[in-house]
Design a protein around this motif. Structure first.
Motif, PDB file in Angstrom:
ATOM      1  N   GLU A   8       0.673  -1.076  -0.098  1.00  0.00           N
ATOM      2  CA  GLU A   8      -0.130   0.099  -0.279  1.00  0.00           C
ATOM      3  C   GLU A   8       0.853   1.084  -0.078  1.00  0.00           C
ATOM      4  O   GLU A   8       0.659   2.672  -0.663  1.00  0.00           O
ATOM      5  N   THR A   9       1.955   1.115   0.436  1.00  0.00           N
ATOM      6  CA  THR A   9       3.117   2.536   0.399  1.00  0.00           C
ATOM      7  C   THR A   9       3.364   2.920  -0.062  1.00  0.00           C
ATOM      8  O   THR A   9       3.608   4.037  -1.515  1.00  0.00           O
ATOM      9  N   ALA A  10       3.844   1.974  -0.970  1.00  0.00           N
ATOM     10  CA  ALA A  10       4.507   1.879  -2.422  1.00  0.00           C
ATOM     11  C   ALA A  10       3.643   1.813  -3.738  1.00  0.00           C
ATOM     12  O   ALA A  10       4.024   3.530  -4.065  1.00  0.00           O
ATOM     13  N   VAL A  11       2.108   1.642  -3.446  1.00  0.00           N
ATOM     14  CA  VAL A  11       1.105   2.111  -4.496  1.00  0.00           C
ATOM     15  C   VAL A  11       0.869   3.451  -4.146  1.00  0.00           C
ATOM     16  O   VAL A  11       0.599   4.668  -5.331  1.00  0.00           O
ATOM     17  N   ARG A  27      -3.238  10.307   2.162  1.00  0.00           N
ATOM     18  CA  ARG A  27      -3.053   8.428   1.412  1.00  0.00           C
ATOM     19  C   ARG A  27      -2.084   7.790   1.988  1.00  0.00           C
ATOM     20  O   ARG A  27      -2.276   6.929   2.350  1.00  0.00           O
ATOM     21  N   THR A  28      -0.830   8.492   1.810  1.00  0.00           N
ATOM     22  CA  THR A  28      -0.037   8.326   2.499  1.00  0.00           C
ATOM     23  C   THR A  28       0.541   8.580   3.465  1.00  0.00           C
ATOM     24  O   THR A  28       1.451   6.911   3.406  1.00  0.00           O
ATOM     25  N   TRP A  29       0.444   9.426   3.965  1.00  0.00           N
ATOM     26  CA  TRP A  29       0.136   9.581   5.674  1.00  0.00           C
ATOM     27  C   TRP A  29      -0.436   9.037   6.197  1.00  0.00           C
ATOM     28  O   TRP A  29       0.363   7.700   7.207  1.00  0.00           O
ATOM     29  N   ARG A  30      -1.340   8.010   5.936  1.00  0.00           N
ATOM     30  CA  ARG A  30      -2.543   7.182   5.831  1.00  0.00           C
ATOM     31  C   ARG A  30      -1.528   5.498   6.271  1.00  0.00           C
ATOM     32  O   ARG A  30      -1.500   4.557   7.062  1.00  0.00           O
ATOM     33  N   ALA A  31      -0.982   4.995   5.232  1.00  0.00           N
ATOM     34  CA  ALA A  31      -0.057   4.564   4.825  1.00  0.00           C
ATOM     35  C   ALA A  31       1.386   4.285   5.483  1.00  0.00           C
ATOM     36  O   ALA A  31       1.647   3.087   6.331  1.00  0.00           O
ATOM     37  N   GLU A  32       2.169   5.131   5.726  1.00  0.00           N
ATOM     38  CA  GLU A  32       2.819   5.211   6.423  1.00  0.00           C
ATOM     39  C   GLU A  32       2.461   5.326   7.852  1.00  0.00           C
ATOM     40  O   GLU A  32       3.396   3.763   8.929  1.00  0.00           O
ATOM     41  N   ALA A 179      -5.224  12.829  10.144  1.00  0.00           N
ATOM     42  CA  ALA A 179      -5.876  11.981   8.954  1.00  0.00           C
ATOM     43  C   ALA A 179      -4.910  10.538   8.988  1.00  0.00           C
ATOM     44  O   ALA A 179      -5.005  10.259   8.085  1.00  0.00           O
ATOM     45  N   GLY A 180      -4.027  10.971   9.532  1.00  0.00           N
ATOM     46  CA  GLY A 180      -3.341   9.321   8.964  1.00  0.00           C
ATOM     47  C   GLY A 180      -3.925   8.198  10.802  1.00  0.00           C
ATOM     48  O   GLY A 180      -3.400   7.441  10.346  1.00  0.00           O
ATOM     49  N   SER A 181      -4.260   8.679  10.705  1.00  0.00           N
ATOM     50  CA  SER A 181      -5.253   7.343  12.240  1.00  0.00           C
ATOM     51  C   SER A 181      -6.268   6.380  11.536  1.00  0.00           C
ATOM     52  O   SER A 181      -6.647   5.631  12.010  1.00  0.00           O
ATOM     53  N   ASP A 182      -6.793   7.080  10.400  1.00  0.00           N
ATOM     54  CA  ASP A 182      -7.698   6.787   9.524  1.00  0.00           C
ATOM     55  C   ASP A 182      -8.508   5.992   9.951  1.00  0.00           C
ATOM     56  O   ASP A 182      -8.877   4.875  10.119  1.00  0.00           O
TER      57      ASP A 182
END
Length: 348
Positions: A8-11, A27-32, A179-182
């Motif tokens: 997911e991070t790579a995509v 979205r990237t922050w969520r994956a990280e 945002a990253g808490s998804d």
């Protein structure tokens, strides 16, 4: 990092809009955050990171660990707090024992709306259907504890999350702060579920109050993180006004830390809440810590100006995250409840 999290991070990194590595992309922050959540749970499973159960005699260690994670990242803390809270709930209510590698969330918000309902088939098997709001870690948790309506009343259920029976609703988490808490809505469709505890057992157990104080420990960690630019400014010789702001912040953070420690000691002294004081402790700690967070945000903003908010992405995220996270506090409603509880009581 799990293969799914790495993929997911790579995509998401590949699909980022142009503009530089430091541009904000939810979205990237969520994956990280998801990848770091997986690593944090792996460390807990391996015994490399300790979050003792509340009431075990080491509650202060639990709160300190939550605060430390929050000082690093409030979004990560939200997911870690949910996981370790789920482990505590399962232990307290004799739920299914968790298995290493599982990542748990507690999705028990009950705002107005559709909500979840639970039904039992002729063979006695339970399932849940409907829409659950505020599901932190929706794309990274493997299991969740969810509250749902039954014919007898509200009940807690353990659910293994699978794409054919539960799905995050895209576009339902538009927050910049946290945002990253998804934390989107999740749609459940006849998801197999195991009941945990009795009717209303989730909210009536002593640990419900202990868990609320654990959330306040995360808030306090966020306040310490927000205060960093002010400390740095004073260390650089920012002047007496900045020093005064830092002095006020220091008093608040110290007072909140002392009350948190006192609450941990009270939990260990009476883990089953035989004195009936757990709710009082929770309201006091959460009320003070929320107020301290609010004042810290104000002192740091007034003393450092727009500079850190505009040029320090980590600080800007901390401010936005803490502002959103502390809104879990029920404000005047909780203060009114506290006032009613202490009315007529002797001071002490």
């Amino acid at each position: 990092m799990t293969q799914d999290a790495a993929r997911e991070t790579a995509v998401l990194q590949a699909s980022r809009p142009p503009g530089g590595a430091d541009d904000f992309d939810a979205r990237t922050w969520r994956a990280e955050v998801s990848a770091r959540f997986s690593a944090a749970v792996a460390a807990i499973d391996a015994g490399e990171s300790r979050f003792p159960l509340p009431g075990s005699g080491a509650t202060a260690e639990r709160f300190a660990a939550l605060q430390a994670v929050a000082e690093e990242d409030l979004c990560l803390a939200r997911l870690v707090e949910g996981h370790v809270d789920a482990l505590a709930v399962l232990a307290e209510l004799d739920g299914p024992p968790p298995v290493p590698g599982q990542r748990w969330g507690v999705w028990a918000a009950e705002p107005p709306g559709e909500g979840l309902s639970a039904a039992r088939d002729p063979a006695g098997r339970w399932s849940v259907s409907g829409l659950k709001q505020y599901c932190s870690g929706a794309h990274s948790c493997t299991h969740a504890l969810v509250t749902a309506r039954t014919e007898e009343g509200r009940r807690l259920f353990a659910v293994a999350l699978a794409s054919d029976t539960s799905e995050p609703v895209e576009g339902t988490w538009q927050a910049l702060g946290m945002a990253g808490s998804d934390t989107p809505d999740v749609r459940f469709r006849s998801a197999p579920a195991d009941p945990v505890g009795d009717i209303e057992g989730y909210v009536n157990r002593p640990g419900f109050q202990h868990g609320g104080i654990g959330v306040a420990a995360c808030w306090l960690g966020g306040a310490h993180a927000v205060a960093r630019p002010l400390r740095a400014a004073v260390a650089r010789g920012a002047g007496p006004h900045a020093e005064a702001h830092l002095g006020a912040v220091d008093i608040d953070l110290r007072a909140a830390g002392l009350l948190l420690s006192a609450a941990a000691a009270a939990i260990d002294a009476d883990p089953m809440d035989r004195k009936g004081e757990a709710r009082l402790h929770s309201l006091r700690v959460r009320g003070l810590v929320e107020a301290v967070c609010d004042r810290t945000l104000g002192h740091v903003g007034r003393s450092t100006g727009a500079g850190p908010l505009c040029h320090d992405q980590r600080h800007a995220r901390n401010v936005a995250d803490l502002t959103v996270y502390t809104r879990q506090h029920h404000a005047e409603r909780s203060l009114a409840e506290l006032g009613a509880l202490v009315s007529g009581k002797e001071e002490g």
